[in-house]
Design a protein around this motif. Structure first.
Motif, PDB file in Angstrom:
ATOM      1  N   GLU A  82     112.057  -4.243   6.010  1.00  0.00           N
ATOM      2  CA  GLU A  82     112.170  -5.145   7.154  1.00  0.00           C
ATOM      3  C   GLU A  82     113.078  -6.317   6.789  1.00  0.00           C
ATOM      4  O   GLU A  82     113.055  -6.819   5.676  1.00  0.00           O
ATOM      5  CB  GLU A  82     110.803  -5.664   7.590  1.00  0.00           C
ATOM      6  N   TYR A  83     113.887  -6.737   7.736  1.00  0.00           N
ATOM      7  CA  TYR A  83     114.757  -7.888   7.525  1.00  0.00           C
ATOM      8  C   TYR A  83     114.191  -9.072   8.281  1.00  0.00           C
ATOM      9  O   TYR A  83     113.931  -8.993   9.465  1.00  0.00           O
ATOM     10  CB  TYR A  83     116.180  -7.608   8.020  1.00  0.00           C
ATOM     11  N   ARG A  84     113.997 -10.165   7.571  1.00  0.00           N
ATOM     12  CA  ARG A  84     113.514 -11.392   8.202  1.00  0.00           C
ATOM     13  C   ARG A  84     114.508 -12.500   7.882  1.00  0.00           C
ATOM     14  O   ARG A  84     114.660 -12.901   6.732  1.00  0.00           O
ATOM     15  CB  ARG A  84     112.126 -11.757   7.676  1.00  0.00           C
ATOM     16  N   SER A  85     115.162 -13.002   8.906  1.00  0.00           N
ATOM     17  CA  SER A  85     116.183 -14.028   8.706  1.00  0.00           C
ATOM     18  C   SER A  85     115.601 -15.359   8.282  1.00  0.00           C
ATOM     19  O   SER A  85     116.332 -16.262   7.889  1.00  0.00           O
ATOM     20  CB  SER A  85     117.007 -14.202   9.982  1.00  0.00           C
ATOM     21  N   ASN A 102     119.215 -14.449  -1.849  1.00  0.00           N
ATOM     22  CA  ASN A 102     119.606 -13.929  -0.536  1.00  0.00           C
ATOM     23  C   ASN A 102     118.473 -14.111   0.466  1.00  0.00           C
ATOM     24  O   ASN A 102     117.354 -14.443   0.099  1.00  0.00           O
ATOM     25  CB  ASN A 102     120.027 -12.459  -0.626  1.00  0.00           C
ATOM     26  N   CYS A 103     118.803 -13.924   1.726  1.00  0.00           N
ATOM     27  CA  CYS A 103     117.803 -14.026   2.790  1.00  0.00           C
ATOM     28  C   CYS A 103     117.482 -12.633   3.300  1.00  0.00           C
ATOM     29  O   CYS A 103     118.314 -11.739   3.250  1.00  0.00           O
ATOM     30  CB  CYS A 103     118.326 -14.891   3.933  1.00  0.00           C
ATOM     31  N   GLY A 104     116.289 -12.469   3.805  1.00  0.00           N
ATOM     32  CA  GLY A 104     115.953 -11.179   4.396  1.00  0.00           C
ATOM     33  C   GLY A 104     114.553 -10.761   4.225  1.00  0.00           C
ATOM     34  O   GLY A 104     113.612 -11.250   3.887  1.00  0.00           O
TER      35      GLY A 104
END
Length: 104
Positions: A82-85, A102-104
């Motif tokens: 899952e990608y979470r900004s 990094n973000c995500g």
């Protein structure tokens, strides 16, 4: 005559729907996502690279990046896809030294 009413009805429906549409320009300007959470800025947390992982370092990085949550990821950690900004990831090596942000 019926086609005029149908055209008028279609035009009226289109006008009403344009009033319902919204733009996210204000969200882009403030860095707040559509869910109301702040967006993560990984560049702001790059100061952690080369430092030993600690709870204090994690909180400092989360605060500076504007992320809602943050976590350390070791080389063999299993992570979801899952990608979470609004989440900050601090990737470490086997000695718990931050090597990537990094973000995500």
């Amino acid at each position: 005559m019926p086609w005029k009413l149908a055209s008028l009805g279609t035009l009226l429906a289109a006008v009403m729907l344009t009033g319902c549409s919204s733009t996210t320009e204000s969200a882009k300007d403030t860095g707040v996502t559509e869910t109301g959470h702040s967006r993560c800025e990984a560049k702001a947390a790059e100061f952690t690279i080369g430092k030993k992982a600690s709870p204090e370092l994690l909180e400092q990085a989360r605060t500076r990046s504007g992320a809602q949550s943050a976590r350390f990821l070791q080389p063999d950690d299993m992570v979801t896809l899952e990608y979470r900004s609004d989440r900050l990831n601090l990737n470490t090596d086997t000695h718990l030294v931050v090597v990537r942000v990094n973000c995500g």
